[in-house]
Design a protein around this motif. Structure first.
Motif, mmCIF file in Angstrom:
data_model
loop_
_atom_site.group_PDB
_atom_site.id
_atom_site.type_symbol
_atom_site.label_atom_id
_atom_site.label_comp_id
_atom_site.label_asym_id
_atom_site.label_seq_id
_atom_site.Cartn_x
_atom_site.Cartn_y
_atom_site.Cartn_z
ATOM 1 N N LEU A 46 0.826 -1.197 0.000
ATOM 2 C CA LEU A 46 0.000 0.000 0.000
ATOM 3 C C LEU A 46 0.864 1.252 0.000
ATOM 4 C CD1 LEU A 46 -2.430 -1.593 2.465
ATOM 5 C CD2 LEU A 46 -2.976 -0.934 0.137
ATOM 6 N N TRP A 48 3.632 1.370 -1.498
ATOM 7 C CA TRP A 48 4.034 1.436 -2.907
ATOM 8 C C TRP A 48 2.961 2.135 -3.739
ATOM 9 C CZ3 TRP A 48 8.321 1.241 -5.366
ATOM 10 C CH2 TRP A 48 8.337 1.072 -6.756
ATOM 11 N N MET A 49 1.707 1.797 -3.413
ATOM 12 C CA MET A 49 0.590 2.402 -4.143
ATOM 13 C C MET A 49 0.607 3.919 -3.970
ATOM 14 S SD MET A 49 -3.467 1.724 -3.583
ATOM 15 C CE MET A 49 -3.604 2.574 -2.023
ATOM 16 N N ALA A 52 3.447 5.501 -5.837
ATOM 17 C CA ALA A 52 3.206 5.534 -7.282
ATOM 18 C C ALA A 52 2.219 6.627 -7.659
ATOM 19 C CB ALA A 52 2.687 4.177 -7.750
ATOM 20 N N ASN A 224 -16.763 -1.540 -1.835
ATOM 21 C CA ASN A 224 -15.920 -2.137 -2.850
ATOM 22 C C ASN A 224 -16.662 -2.875 -3.940
ATOM 23 O OD1 ASN A 224 -13.702 -1.269 -1.470
ATOM 24 N ND2 ASN A 224 -13.427 -3.174 -0.347
ATOM 25 N N PRO A 241 -15.552 2.009 -7.491
ATOM 26 C CA PRO A 241 -14.808 0.958 -8.211
ATOM 27 C C PRO A 241 -15.018 1.031 -9.710
ATOM 28 C CG PRO A 241 -15.891 0.038 -6.300
ATOM 29 C CD PRO A 241 -16.405 1.432 -6.438
ATOM 30 N N LEU A 244 -12.946 3.711 -11.208
ATOM 31 C CA LEU A 244 -11.521 3.379 -11.267
ATOM 32 C C LEU A 244 -11.105 2.938 -12.659
ATOM 33 C CD1 LEU A 244 -9.199 3.065 -9.146
ATOM 34 C CD2 LEU A 244 -9.701 0.653 -9.150
ATOM 35 N N PHE A 245 -12.011 2.240 -13.346
ATOM 36 C CA PHE A 245 -11.632 1.690 -14.631
ATOM 37 C C PHE A 245 -11.530 2.729 -15.733
ATOM 38 C CE2 PHE A 245 -11.121 -2.886 -14.789
ATOM 39 C CZ PHE A 245 -11.349 -3.194 -13.468
ATOM 40 N N TRP A 255 -0.975 4.124 -14.977
ATOM 41 C CA TRP A 255 -0.682 3.623 -13.639
ATOM 42 C C TRP A 255 -0.737 4.740 -12.599
ATOM 43 C CZ3 TRP A 255 -1.288 -1.188 -12.924
ATOM 44 C CH2 TRP A 255 -0.843 -2.141 -13.841
ATOM 45 N N LEU A 258 -4.264 5.676 -11.951
ATOM 46 C CA LEU A 258 -4.922 4.559 -11.290
ATOM 47 C C LEU A 258 -4.533 4.497 -9.827
ATOM 48 C CD1 LEU A 258 -6.759 2.359 -12.322
ATOM 49 C CD2 LEU A 258 -4.775 0.961 -12.787
ATOM 50 N N MET A 259 -3.244 4.625 -9.553
ATOM 51 C CA MET A 259 -2.783 4.559 -8.159
ATOM 52 C C MET A 259 -3.278 5.769 -7.381
ATOM 53 S SD MET A 259 -1.282 1.713 -7.782
ATOM 54 C CE MET A 259 -2.015 0.773 -9.097
ATOM 55 N N ALA A 262 -6.837 5.021 -6.609
ATOM 56 C CA ALA A 262 -6.905 3.976 -5.592
ATOM 57 C C ALA A 262 -6.535 4.536 -4.228
ATOM 58 C CB ALA A 262 -5.983 2.818 -5.966
ATOM 59 N N MET A 265 -9.306 6.644 -2.956
ATOM 60 C CA MET A 265 -10.412 5.765 -2.587
ATOM 61 C C MET A 265 -10.187 5.145 -1.229
ATOM 62 S SD MET A 265 -12.076 2.780 -4.871
ATOM 63 C CE MET A 265 -11.152 2.962 -6.302
ATOM 64 N N SER A 266 -8.934 4.907 -0.891
ATOM 65 C CA SER A 266 -8.638 4.228 0.362
ATOM 66 C C SER A 266 -8.598 5.167 1.539
ATOM 67 C CB SER A 266 -7.295 3.496 0.255
ATOM 68 O OG SER A 266 -7.264 2.709 -0.898
ATOM 69 N N VAL A 269 -11.662 5.228 3.747
ATOM 70 C CA VAL A 269 -11.836 3.910 4.324
ATOM 71 C C VAL A 269 -10.821 3.684 5.450
ATOM 72 C CG1 VAL A 269 -10.883 1.727 3.530
ATOM 73 C CG2 VAL A 269 -13.126 2.463 2.742
ATOM 74 N N THR B 120 -10.347 -1.928 -2.102
ATOM 75 C CA THR B 120 -11.205 -2.470 -3.145
ATOM 76 C C THR B 120 -10.493 -3.599 -3.887
ATOM 77 O OG1 THR B 120 -11.880 -0.191 -3.447
ATOM 78 C CG2 THR B 120 -12.679 -1.768 -5.052
ATOM 79 N N PRO B 121 -11.151 -4.756 -4.020
ATOM 80 C CA PRO B 121 -10.481 -5.878 -4.691
ATOM 81 C C PRO B 121 -9.976 -5.554 -6.082
ATOM 82 C CG PRO B 121 -12.409 -6.677 -3.546
ATOM 83 C CD PRO B 121 -12.418 -5.178 -3.397
ATOM 84 N N VAL B 122 -10.732 -4.806 -6.868
ATOM 85 C CA VAL B 122 -10.208 -4.516 -8.209
ATOM 86 C C VAL B 122 -8.980 -3.626 -8.116
ATOM 87 C CG1 VAL B 122 -12.233 -4.898 -9.643
ATOM 88 C CG2 VAL B 122 -11.971 -2.734 -8.493
ATOM 89 N N LEU B 127 -3.113 -3.085 -8.357
ATOM 90 C CA LEU B 127 -1.878 -2.744 -7.654
ATOM 91 C C LEU B 127 -0.865 -3.876 -7.761
ATOM 92 C CD1 LEU B 127 -0.150 -1.100 -5.645
ATOM 93 C CD2 LEU B 127 -1.437 -2.164 -3.807
#
Lengths: 291, 297, 431
Positions: A46, A48-49, A52, A224, A241, A244-245, A255, A258-259, A262, A265-266, A269, B120-122, B127
């Motif tokens: 995480l 790393w996420m 990134a 999620n 979610p 995210l796509f 990337w 996306l990161m 993500a 998003m976290s 939470v 989130t799983p996706v 990641l």
């Protein structure tokens, strides 16, 4: 933290180890190493996420810039400029909170009934829902809700998330209620409480730990949930979610974007975990059934 | 209050408490269940509205005799679930025992523990796709530092399923830990104290006293996690794409059914696979609960 | 009377009633009516990025709000599948893949017939669209869609690494050079290309054609022929001996960053996405990247030239006229020319003939593209209704080849399967 605990749980581990152990006292090296290892294993990816999220796509692929690099905020800009992220987050919150609360209202009494009265066979019907693969539900549900003109609104999302949460909360709570000694409720009955009152005043408070855990998990799964939202949500009710796509385009995966998405998003939470964690800790150590 | 009126009151109450949840679930699954069962007996293809003929149980016999896609998918589902859940249970229990007694900074460790399962799983899938990317990922770089040649991980046929299992373990061990911690905290202390006084070692106390007492929660967690693991989809979809990879190396039953529905539009066959899959899950759940009933006479 | 049996019976009966009382046919449900907002569903693509900026113009012109959804190609397919199966009216304009979904959707009756619309409007000039593209969106004489993007494979290469700074002209030369320059230890792969089964099939088609093979010949399988086997073997060897590890999991999204970060000498993939290879924001080697025509195989250089994406109208839409207005606007001569000048290769001949628009592409890319248009084959996958299954069947020998397994056996097996499949599929083709 221990100020409000009943006496019986004031010093857990005291008698069992034969010597007093306060929180913060010296622990064995083995245990310390173990705990640090656990912390590292679960945080490293995480971290790393998050790193990134501050890199350009080129930097991400360059191992030389793994930890030391010039950060950029561009990815976050990309995430917000499309005007999709914040609304999606709001949608996720609304659907998550509403579905969890409604699910708890349905599930906790049901779990009590099943656990207390050993109604396994009937209880299985509620749990059947966990077993059905979502793929078999998508097309029929879409059709059904389209007939009722509910597609694309919050109602259908909440209902579909409840479909996941109700069995989940029920399942977790059955174990907790089954583990409560019947004598406690019966003592309450003797004192003049109705059967429902015994549930409300005696069993329910004792199961707070389980309820909190179950609700946190239900909320998480709602946050999620991907497949239902993908098919059943509309432009205005798209959840995170799915949003995210957006970063996976035809020719390349962004990337960095996306990161960044993500990570963002976290954040809510993780905050919820920090605060919800208090409930869990207090509940878990608040001297559960002790004889 | 006489015994009979007490029982009547209890009976009325328990049904009143159970009904809302029960009715909600039944209402939501009635139509899909009936419809899927119906579709599984037809050759529905292309569009669900299109003309279709009744095939009886042909789809089922086709699926059950299909050694190319169906049975390998069953095997992969079983392997993935068994390995992932077993690892999650063991590691989860170990971590729970580690965190059981309070210590400084405990709150932070618990919070850290919650993050992988909250993610989130996706997003987790993507990641790890980045971390394990054979060319731009950091994992191969780190392996290179200790002299191990770069691995294809999710890019290889042989390594994909084990890698997915490990990613799943990474994400869901904290959940097992959480549930087991809650269970551990509700355990009475006397039995363990008594065992200590009787001279039992730590490991003996754990194996002969703690675990048996914890069994109901262990079984609950096991069933819960197993059902979800059997249906794992988001992770595989995000990392391997449709069909579970070029040689279907990660194609579990759920992924196969999804592919039949959305890639092949073979609704009849997909429905029969889903029916078989559901039966499969039900059997496993029943087996696990029989086991739990044995422990709780 | 709340006893257990009574309650269960009631619940069961209620559920059964509810489920049987709802036949799965499309009923009239409103999604805003003819004057409602126009709902447009698009795929993540360079064309979408380019057109999105201009949509407010259309909104003003048509005095109608436009709601745009974008998603990945796979998600698009799933979404259409679910919505159109339920005859949903809440999608108007759909971006789709004529080669992947055309036959299926047309057969299902999900697409509106555009034949009259494309030919009746003065100035629209349907004949201006490339003949092969027009054919692709026409089924049984009816036009179901308008192509918006055309693609061909192109050879991306590193000018600074290849001998003489010139690209190889034949597949044999490509192989030889790629293997020679392949140096994984130093982080340089000779060649990167798609290896993920379904995605690779379309790219592979060019190799197949250039070896003299074809997916189907006269309604029968063509993948068991010696030419096809040779093509499979070539592609597999190329990736095995000069390609990156994990090739069987790679599609375009993985290839682009590898090349863009200077880790590959050659790449062959769609030309429409060339920007990702040379844009300084995403690529380290943009100034050193050249574009070549698809190298020639034993049967010459026969790349595909296909309309990868098109626009169509949902048959259940309540706003077909407005939807057509959108399509007409987005695919008019002026718009296509403007987009072409921004680097999005379209399907109109006029745009290709315009020197100013062509000049916006890097010169060697423009040369490669125009060459491919002359010799290109109009399909990059089997021409069947159930494209998904067909792709997987013909892709299996490809994956076997990449993994170094017995290609001849895999091809023979696939050929048998394809024959059986073609018979079944032919029955589904009625429109």
């Amino acid at each position: 933290m221990t100020a409000t605990l009943p006496k019986s749980a004031a010093a857990p581990g005291t008698a069992a180890r034969g010597r007093p152990r306060r929180a913060g006292a010296r622990m064995s090296t083995g245990r310390l190493v173990g705990i640090v290892a656990v912390a590292v294993v679960f945080t490293a990816p995480l971290v790393w996420m998050v790193l990134a999220a501050f890199k350009t796509n080129v930097q991400i692929g360059n191992p030389a810039e793994a930890v030391v690099f010039t950060p950029t905020l561009r990815n976050f800009g990309t995430v917000f400029e499309q005007g999709v992220f914040l609304p999606a987050m709001l949608n996720s919150v609304i659907v998550g909170v509403v579905s969890t609360v409604l699910s708890a209202i349905l599930a906790v009494p049901a779990a009590w009934a099943i656990g207390r009265f050993a109604m396994q066979r009937v209880g299985n019907w509620v749990l059947i829902a966990r077993i059905i693969p979502a793929v078999s539900l998508l097309v029929p549900w879409y059709y059904l809700f389209a007939q009722l003109e509910l597609v694309g609104g919050y109602t259908v999302l909440v209902l579909s998330h409840m479909f996941v949460s109700v069995p989940l909360i029920t399942w977790i709570m059955i174990g907790f209620f089954a583990g409560l000694p019947v004598e406690l409720e019966e003592a309450g009955r003797v004192d003049g409480l109705s059967a429902f009152g015994a549930f409300l005043r005696i069993s329910l408070p004792l199961a707070t730990a389980g309820t909190a855990t179950a609700c946190v998990l239900a909320a998480v799964f709602s946050w999620n949930n991907f497949m239902f939202a993908l098919i059943l949500s509309g432009e205005n009710t798209k959840t995170l979610p799915v949003a995210l796509f957006n970063f996976i385009s035809y020719a390349s995966v962004d990337w960095g974007g996306l990161m960044a998405a993500a990570t963002l998003m976290s954040v809510p939470v993780v905050l919820a975990a920090v605060f919800g964690q208090k409930y869990l800790v207090a509940g878990l150590t608040a001297g559960a059934t002790k004889g | 209050m006489t015994a009979t009126t007490l029982r009547q009151e209890q009976r009325r109450l328990k049904w009143a408490m159970l009904s809302p949840a029960l009715l909600f679930i039944l209402a939501m699954i009635a139509f899909p269940l009936v419809y899927t069962a119906y579709l599984s007996t037809t050759d529905a293809f292309g569009a669900v509205n299109a003309h279709r003929s009744f095939l009886g149980l042909t789809n089922f016999s086709d699926a059950l005799s299909d050694t190319r896609r169906f049975w390998p998918a069953v095997a992969r589902t079983a392997v993935f679930t068994a390995a992932a859940v077993a690892l999650e249970l063991c590691l989860g229990l170990a971590v729970a025992m580690l965190l059981r007694r309070p210590f400084g900074g405990m709150r932070w460790v618990r919070t850290i523990l919650m993050v992988p399962l909250l993610a989130t799983p996706v997003a987790v899938g993507v990641l790890w796709l980045l971390i394990l990317d054979p060319t731009v990922g950091i994992a191969n770089h780190l392996l290179g530092l200790v002299g191990i040649p770069p691995q294809p991980f999710l890019g290889s046929v042989a390594e994909s399923l084990p890698t997915l299992i490990l990613i799943d373990v990474w994400q869901w061990t904290p959940m097992m830990t959480l549930l087991l911690l809650a269970g551990l905290s509700a355990l009475p202390e006397e039995p363990e104290e008594a065992a200590l006084i009787d001279g039992a070692s730590g490991w003996q106390r754990f194996r002969l006293v703690t675990v048996p007492m914890l069994m109901p929660v262990i079984i609950t967690s096991l069933v819960l996690r197993s059902v979800d693991a059997l249906k794992t989809f988001d992770l595989i979809y995000a990392t391997k794409g449709p069909g579970g990879g070029s040689s279907n190396e990660a194609e579990t039953l759920n992924v196969y059914a999804y592919g039949l529905t959305f890639d092949y539009q073979e609704y009849g066959l997909a429905a029969s696979v889903l029916v078989l899959f559901t039966v499969f899950i039900v059997l496993i759940v029943i087996a696990l609960r029989r086991r739990s009933a044995k422990d709780q006479p | 009377m709340l006893n257990r049996r009574g309650l269960l019976k009631a619940a069961g009966a209620g559920a059964l009633l509810a489920s049987t009382g709802l036949p799965l046919t499309g009923c009239g449900r409103s999604a805003g009516g003819p004057d409602g907002d126009l709902r447009v569903v698009l795929a993540n693509h360079v064309w979408t990025t380019a057109i999105r900026k201009r949509i407010p113009e259309f909104s003003d012109l048509a005095r109608r709000r436009v709601l745009v959804s974008t998603m990945t190609a796979d998600q698009l397919s799933s979404t259409y599948n679910v919505k159109l199966n339920a005859s949903a009216p809440d999608v108007d304009v759909m971006m789709y893949r004529p080669l992947q979904e055309q036959l299926l959707f047309a057969r299902n009756g999900w697409l509106a017939d555009l034949t009259d619309r494309v030919s009746s409007q003065p100035g629209y000039d349907w004949a201006d669209f490339q003949p092969a593209s027009r054919e692709r969106t026409t089924v049984a004489g009816k036009v179901f869609g308008v192509p918006v993007v055309t693609e061909r494979p192109t050879l991306y290469y590193r000018r600074d690494l290849v001998p003489d700074g010139r690209p190889p002209a034949t597949l044999a030369a490509l192989f030889e050079t790629a293997v020679r320059l392949h140096n994984p230890v130093a982080g340089q792969y000779g060649f990167v290309g798609r290896g993920q089964r379904a995605a690779a099939v379309s790219m592979f088609s060019s190799y197949l054609y250039s070896f003299g093979g074809a997916f189907t010949v006269d309604q029968h399988s063509g993948v068991g022929t010696p030419e096809a086997i040779a093509a499979y073997q070539y592609y597999g060897r190329l990736l095995r001996e000069a390609g990156p590890i994990g090739a069987t999991n790679m599609s375009l999204e993985q290839i682009t960053p590898i090349f863009a970060q200077g880790k590959a000498v050659f790449a062959i993939d769609a030309d429409a996405v060339y920007r990702n290879f040379i844009d300084p924001a995403t690529s380290l080697v943009g100034d050193r990247t050249g574009f070549g025509a698809f190298p020639a195989g034993p049967a010459g250089s026969r790349p595909f030239n296909v309309p990868s994406w098109g626009l169509t109208i949902n048959a259940f839409s309540e706003r077909r006229d407005a939807a057509w207005e959108f399509i007409r606007w987005a695919t008019s001569r002026e718009m296509v020319l403007a987009l072409q000048a921004e680097g999005v290769p379209g399907a109109r001949l006029s745009a290709w003939r315009d020197p100013a628009a062509l000049a916006k592409f890097p010169p060697d890319l423009a040369a490669s593209m125009t060459a491919s248009i002359q010799t290109g084959v109009g399909a990059d996958r089997p021409d069947v209704v159930q494209v998904g299954r067909a792709r997987d069947i013909v892709g299996r020998p490809l994956v076997a080849s990449i993994l170094g397994a017995d290609v001849a056996a895999a091809a023979a097996d696939a050929s048998q399967q394809l024959d059986a499949f073609l018979v079944r599929d032919a029955r589904q083709r009625k429109i």
